[in-house]
Design a protein around this motif. Sequence first.
Motif, PDB file in Angstrom:
ATOM      1  N   LEU A 146      11.729  23.101 -36.550  1.00  0.00           N
ATOM      2  CA  LEU A 146      10.392  22.501 -36.477  1.00  0.00           C
ATOM      3  C   LEU A 146      10.421  21.421 -35.394  1.00  0.00           C
ATOM      4  O   LEU A 146      10.756  20.269 -35.641  1.00  0.00           O
ATOM      5  CB  LEU A 146      10.003  21.921 -37.832  1.00  0.00           C
ATOM      6  N   SER A 165       4.520  29.515 -31.728  1.00  0.00           N
ATOM      7  CA  SER A 165       3.531  28.753 -32.482  1.00  0.00           C
ATOM      8  C   SER A 165       3.434  29.390 -33.861  1.00  0.00           C
ATOM      9  O   SER A 165       3.450  30.606 -33.990  1.00  0.00           O
ATOM     10  CB  SER A 165       2.173  28.785 -31.787  1.00  0.00           C
ATOM     11  N   PHE A 166       3.330  28.540 -34.898  1.00  0.00           N
ATOM     12  CA  PHE A 166       3.350  29.058 -36.266  1.00  0.00           C
ATOM     13  C   PHE A 166       2.341  28.290 -37.099  1.00  0.00           C
ATOM     14  O   PHE A 166       2.401  27.071 -37.186  1.00  0.00           O
ATOM     15  CB  PHE A 166       4.767  28.916 -36.844  1.00  0.00           C
ATOM     16  N   LEU A 178      12.291  32.455 -39.122  1.00  0.00           N
ATOM     17  CA  LEU A 178      11.787  31.176 -39.595  1.00  0.00           C
ATOM     18  C   LEU A 178      12.923  30.221 -39.944  1.00  0.00           C
ATOM     19  O   LEU A 178      12.780  29.004 -39.829  1.00  0.00           O
ATOM     20  CB  LEU A 178      10.884  31.376 -40.813  1.00  0.00           C
ATOM     21  N   GLU A 187      10.603  29.943 -28.283  1.00  0.00           N
ATOM     22  CA  GLU A 187       9.621  29.103 -28.963  1.00  0.00           C
ATOM     23  C   GLU A 187       8.461  29.956 -29.472  1.00  0.00           C
ATOM     24  O   GLU A 187       8.071  30.934 -28.820  1.00  0.00           O
ATOM     25  CB  GLU A 187       9.070  28.027 -28.019  1.00  0.00           C
ATOM     26  N   LYS A 246      12.415  27.448 -31.668  1.00  0.00           N
ATOM     27  CA  LYS A 246      11.654  26.208 -31.832  1.00  0.00           C
ATOM     28  C   LYS A 246      10.211  26.528 -32.245  1.00  0.00           C
ATOM     29  O   LYS A 246       9.573  27.390 -31.645  1.00  0.00           O
ATOM     30  CB  LYS A 246      11.660  25.384 -30.544  1.00  0.00           C
ATOM     31  N   LYS A 247       9.747  25.812 -33.259  1.00  0.00           N
ATOM     32  CA  LYS A 247       8.407  26.074 -33.791  1.00  0.00           C
ATOM     33  C   LYS A 247       7.435  24.967 -33.411  1.00  0.00           C
ATOM     34  O   LYS A 247       7.742  23.779 -33.540  1.00  0.00           O
ATOM     35  CB  LYS A 247       8.425  26.199 -35.318  1.00  0.00           C
ATOM     36  N   PHE A 250       1.828  33.819 -35.979  1.00  0.00           N
ATOM     37  CA  PHE A 250       2.964  33.280 -35.238  1.00  0.00           C
ATOM     38  C   PHE A 250       3.161  34.103 -33.971  1.00  0.00           C
ATOM     39  O   PHE A 250       2.715  35.251 -33.881  1.00  0.00           O
ATOM     40  CB  PHE A 250       4.248  33.252 -36.081  1.00  0.00           C
ATOM     41  N   VAL A 304       4.027  23.534 -34.677  1.00  0.00           N
ATOM     42  CA  VAL A 304       3.289  23.636 -35.929  1.00  0.00           C
ATOM     43  C   VAL A 304       2.287  22.492 -36.049  1.00  0.00           C
ATOM     44  O   VAL A 304       2.252  21.577 -35.221  1.00  0.00           O
ATOM     45  CB  VAL A 304       4.244  23.614 -37.146  1.00  0.00           C
TER      46      VAL A 304
END
Length: 907
Positions: free
Chosen positions: A420, A346-347, A391, A344, A397-398, A366, A400
């Motif tokens: 996402l 964060s983006f 991406l 995972e 897993k992002k 990110f 966002v």
Amino acid sequence: MAEREMNMAKPTLLLIDGNSLAFRAFYAMINQVERFVNHEGLHTNALVAFNNFLDGIVEPFDPDYALVAWDAGKTTFRTDKYDDYKGNRDKTPSELSEQFPYLREMVTLHGIYSYELPNYEADDIIGTTAKDAQAKGFDVTIVTGDRDMLQLVDEHIEVWITKKGVSELEHNDLAMVDEKYDGLTPAQIVDVKGLQGDTSDNYPGVAGIGPKTAIKLIKAYHSIPELYEHIDELKANKQKEKLVNGEADAKMSRDLARIRTDAPVEFELDDLKYTGPDYENIIPFYQQLDFKQQLAKLANQGHVLGASISGDASEETAAPSTTPVPLIRLSEDPTDLIPDYTDEISFYVELDDADYHTAAPVGFIFGNEAQGYVVGRDIDVLLIDPVKTMLENADVKKRVFNAKALYVLFLRYEVELQGLEYDILLMSYLVDTNDNSNDLGALAQQNDYYDVQTDEAVYGKGVKFEIPEDDQIFFEHLGQKARALEILPARLLQKLDDREQTDLYKNMELPLSIVLAEMEATGIKVDSQRLLMMGNDLAERLSDLEQKIYQEAGHEFNIQSPKQLGVVLFEEMGYKPIKKTKTGYSTSVEVLEQMQDVPIVKMILEYRQIAKIKSTYVEGLLRVVHGSDSKVHTHYIQTLTQTGRLSSTDPNLQNIPVRLEEGRLIRQAFVPSSSDCVLVSSDYSQIELRVLAHISGDKNMQAAFNADEDIHAATARRIFNLPEGEDIDPNMRRKAKAVNFGIVYGISDFGLAKNIGVSRKEAKEIIDTYFAEYPGIKQWSENIIDFARENGYVETMAHRRRYLPDMHAKNFNVRSFAERTAMNTPIQGSAADIIKIAMLNVQKALETEGLKTRMLLQVHDELIFEVPKAELEIIHELVPKVMDSAMALDVPLKVSSHEGATWYDAK
């Protein structure tokens, strides 16, 4: 200069009238008293306003010493002298009384001495302290809402009086008192008050003596004692008679008005030293009161926040990190610095404008806490491997903020974002639709996380918006955002689980955001030449109407100016005004529609409608057509409405007028992007009434839908008691339609009477008959209001919640609106849920069948598709079938489908 420097060196004392300002704070926000309630049920409207006052007054005055004085109770030496002193005042509202202990605590936590003295009022504490401090060389500032305090003004004591709530203050010094009281001294104000009395404090003064006469008499005789020493010298007349008869009242009132400067206070001036806020204890105090903005302000100032005690006992506010967010700066070869992100991340991508269809990316971050973060300004870094692969990897897993905007952005760079998983914007919206923000910092603070500043605090707002050139400032802000994305998902998922909304998020809203992103990116083609021709036609219509209006008026004037129009209609032409405003005559649509029998008014209404269509829907659309593809790309907002309905903006394609032919014609400008395609419109029929029939369980309404009857004709037959087989008069059907949809919105007899042109009595009879004929709807409406009153919210069929804090409001209109909302939301919200499910299912079906048809628009209950002519037969069968089965109801869903060369023709 020497004197000025000496004065500047004097110690300063700030004295605040606690009770006076508390009452003003409470009543300044009285209309929101039921909105400001903390998680324990404590009303906080006065606390909010008083806290803002303290923050706004202490800093600019920057006192060396400070005191807030309070009334100890209603019984004082003044009530001993006069039983009815302040006897005309209403009992303090319980909503304010419960806040007083917290107000006192708030003052202390701000580092200000708080004091009350039995048998005395706050005025006397302030008067005694002010004169003592003045004698010891202090400059004194008094803040109050009570003009009686003006008697304390002198060379070193000034009084600031609240004008509007507690936000605006009026400065009073010796010169200003002299001007207001026509040359009297502050000390003589008690004599004026003694003669004129005071309705607020309920002491009589001399009957028949007003403020002007009182000032005149005191100017002549200096004081009440001197006036009565010379009473025999006064000319015999009515005024003298009043003074003679009122002598005892005058002297008593003067005594009551006089602020004591010798009250037995039990503190020394040194006890009043201003120490500044007690941050260690004010933070949990704010958390108890749910003061999220104040907590955010403290966090942004660097104060450490501990565990939150708001919300569920299991929820905690993460304390700010004691170590900086781990940032990895990019080098020329980013592959050396990018960790092997496999789980995972964060983006976040920062844009230079809110329009993500055209805005330029100006920064990104990110990563995760364990492996660190990659941060930079050059978006090209994200478009090459291994970053691009990551991406597009659904297994990574992002986390966002605003998945839809991010997806649209990267489609511009031919990158298809995958994985996402957590959209903080969507998750927070579902948890509470009342708290909507498009700023990650503000949204995080709404969810009790304070380690991230708002964009406004860092970048500025409006014309002052500017991305910092300083990498340290900019990257630190991006780092704060990344860590917020790291912390918030687990907390929000827990709330979604508790509310049974996890499925709503994961299986409806999140996948829908990608469907909407594809629709936005595809856009819909606009025939600009046709729009320009429409604009020219409308301009000619407006010009003709202008001349006719001028001819009726007898001269030219600005038709769009309410003021000039009011003069023409109600002064020059002599028509009777229906409504007035502070600035003149009202010429609102509501007013003019009541005057449509007047030729000039009818033309003005037509002029306004055409002018709006021209400016908003012709010129407005032309401004937003993209030059690259001749399309408009609307923005669908998922997180705005409280019912779950989608909103369209820039341009708003859901609001093109359809009642006027000129408005409908605008749809002729929307065309397929290829001559091989046509537009298809698929529209739910009466979906809200079908939802109402289902959730209410009303057998009569369900029977009508199951028999495929015209529901409005069926309702007309029932409410007007018409026999079976008799034709329904169109006007009766129109009235029945208004009742059907009015009931959905909790319409009153007054509202219905206005809508269908009948008396209130007749409207009430119609509503009563409606409920008698549809008893299930009556019972359901009562049940849903009871549920909302007990639980504070209502839900849609998909568990979308809307919180209704005004269900217990004391104001009838506010409470009634909440009750109507409680009825409407489950209906309108469930209809919104159904069409969202339909959109997901249709998109899946199109992909499964390998079709080239594209979904372009959603307009409330209608979906617009661009369909290759070769797929028309399939689409006319597929789309209605999928939409009809979106959700199982006790009545059938019904979809009509039409095609055309333009959107207009497809309707």
